[in-house]
Scaffold this motif. Sequence first.
Motif, short mmCIF file in Angstrom:
data_model
loop_
_atom_site.label_atom_id
_atom_site.label_comp_id
_atom_site.label_asym_id
_atom_site.label_seq_id
_atom_site.Cartn_x
_atom_site.Cartn_y
_atom_site.Cartn_z
N TYR A 25 -7.49 38.01 -40.42
CA TYR A 25 -8.75 37.25 -40.44
C TYR A 25 -8.57 35.89 -39.77
O TYR A 25 -9.45 35.41 -39.06
CB TYR A 25 -9.24 37.05 -41.87
N PHE A 26 -7.43 35.26 -40.02
CA PHE A 26 -7.16 33.98 -39.36
C PHE A 26 -7.22 34.18 -37.84
O PHE A 26 -7.76 33.36 -37.12
CB PHE A 26 -5.76 33.46 -39.73
N GLU A 27 -6.67 35.29 -37.38
CA GLU A 27 -6.65 35.53 -35.94
C GLU A 27 -8.05 35.75 -35.37
O GLU A 27 -8.39 35.25 -34.29
CB GLU A 27 -5.76 36.73 -35.62
N VAL A 28 -8.86 36.51 -36.10
CA VAL A 28 -10.23 36.72 -35.65
C VAL A 28 -10.94 35.36 -35.55
O VAL A 28 -11.62 35.06 -34.56
CB VAL A 28 -10.97 37.67 -36.62
N ALA A 29 -10.75 34.52 -36.55
CA ALA A 29 -11.41 33.21 -36.57
C ALA A 29 -10.84 32.30 -35.45
O ALA A 29 -11.58 31.54 -34.83
CB ALA A 29 -11.23 32.55 -37.93
#
Lengths: 139, 139, 139, 139
Positions: C30-34
Amino acid sequence: MIPGPPSSIRIRYSEVDRMGLLYHVNYLEYFEVARSDWIRWLWKPYREIEDEGFALVVIEANIKFISPGKYDDLIEIVVSASEWGRSRLIFEYTMKRASDGRKLAEGKTAHCFIDKFGKPIAMPDKLRELLTGHPHINL
Amino acid sequence: MIPGPPSSIRIRYSEVDRMGLLYHVNYLEYFEVARSDWIRWLWKPYREIEDEGFALVVIEANIKFISPGKYDDLIEIVVSASEWGRSRLIFEYTMKRASDGRKLAEGKTAHCFIDKFGKPIAMPDKLRELLTGHPHINL
Amino acid sequence: MIPGPPSSIRIRYSEVDRMGLLYHVNYLEYFEVARSDWIRWLWKPYREIEDEGFALVVIEANIKFISPGKYDDLIEIVVSASEWGRSRLIFEYTMKRASDGRKLAEGKTAHCFIDKFGKPIAMPDKLRELLTGHPHINL
Amino acid sequence: MIPGPPSSIRIRYSEVDRMGLLYHVNYLEYFEVARSDWIRWLWKPYREIEDEGFALVVIEANIKFISPGKYDDLIEIVVSASEWGRSRLIFEYTMKRASDGRKLAEGKTAHCFIDKFGKPIAMPDKLRELLTGHPHINL
């Protein structure tokens, strides 16, 4: 049919859903792990095939979910090459739980050899020889 | 056929393979995301269905891979309920790239309602009503 | 700190564990998507950066898990660039549940720009300008 | 430190990114697979722990990415319990490529025992005994 030796996979915590059962999408990933083992067994590592500029892409997949796998179950998958043409190759899968032999799923995937530009190409000669000359063959 | 509004998914970095293409297994996960949207749209969040002690398990899945999705592509998936019986429900999927409308995949999944013990049960009445009474219905 | 607008992600069925909670590994995804959203917002799609032969690889990651996300929760993640050097860039993350604002996790990732041979290189000038000239900057 | 025997994992096709490298998020999943092996080795299958109504949840994770793993690489991970308190337990990880012994990553995760209501509880006595009485112990 050219079945390879069974591939073993232990179901990971990340791979089960909120019911504690192997998430259905991961069956298809398990088929791929087993198919890689089969290619390594009959021919050579799939990594080398891609490094030479070819790929064996999936064009169709079918999965029948029979009984659920659970977290930490040890699974065995038998892959067989069941049909092939100029550039196509079809695999069939049977997935069982190791502890009790219960069948969890069956499946079938159809593949096509492509070059680095995505064009379908003939199956490499070496693989065709290995398939055709294999002692277990009975299509 | 009861098609819902399209679901949009942007292809994540984690979801592509070493060719930069949507990894084939993830098409099935995208179908599930879109199916959840459909259930929410027609009826209510799938989370509530499971919280009430039911589940809609997948018993068969079929995917036709037509053209590859690429990292960061915006994808649109239309899901339709196409057939149903006492406890079964069949969905069909069409997946396109938003930018050029190119069809990337088609699929079909068959499901069965089960109770918390894993026994097949009749589809909830409310869902049957919604399916049967839906204006778009043309099976 | 240069915070971008919040990224929204709905927790997928495939992303929860057998307790029905967001599997801890997926926080990092999720951090990467953000982070991709942040790069698109400040500069341009990360896909273009890689297509030009650069990559922003992760060299360290830290996650503090505060409260669990549940299946179907809508999550909001705010990413900030918090420090940078010649080829390094550090991001910080705050992840909340949209419905009640509850903080679920915090994190930090350190990155390095590399060329196509894997060598560290200086950050692209354009990005440095955007970072340095940004009105929200207060490192 | 109580190191267990190395866990072996072959990098799956699904686990690499468009550069052909192990996607960074999956390092954390590999840590978990290895941690499960460690728990099974020192004590019993983690599945049984959860079935008894406990869980060992992750509260913090740190990963240092040192050198990239590639598709089909065989990886070895050594897990050690390095510290513990009343309900907390800290693990450290070293991940190497089997073929050349190259170190790919290091990591640390902090955990807490909880009951089925999510409340922190004391570590089970049996585990505390096994940790404290272990011949390799040198915290």
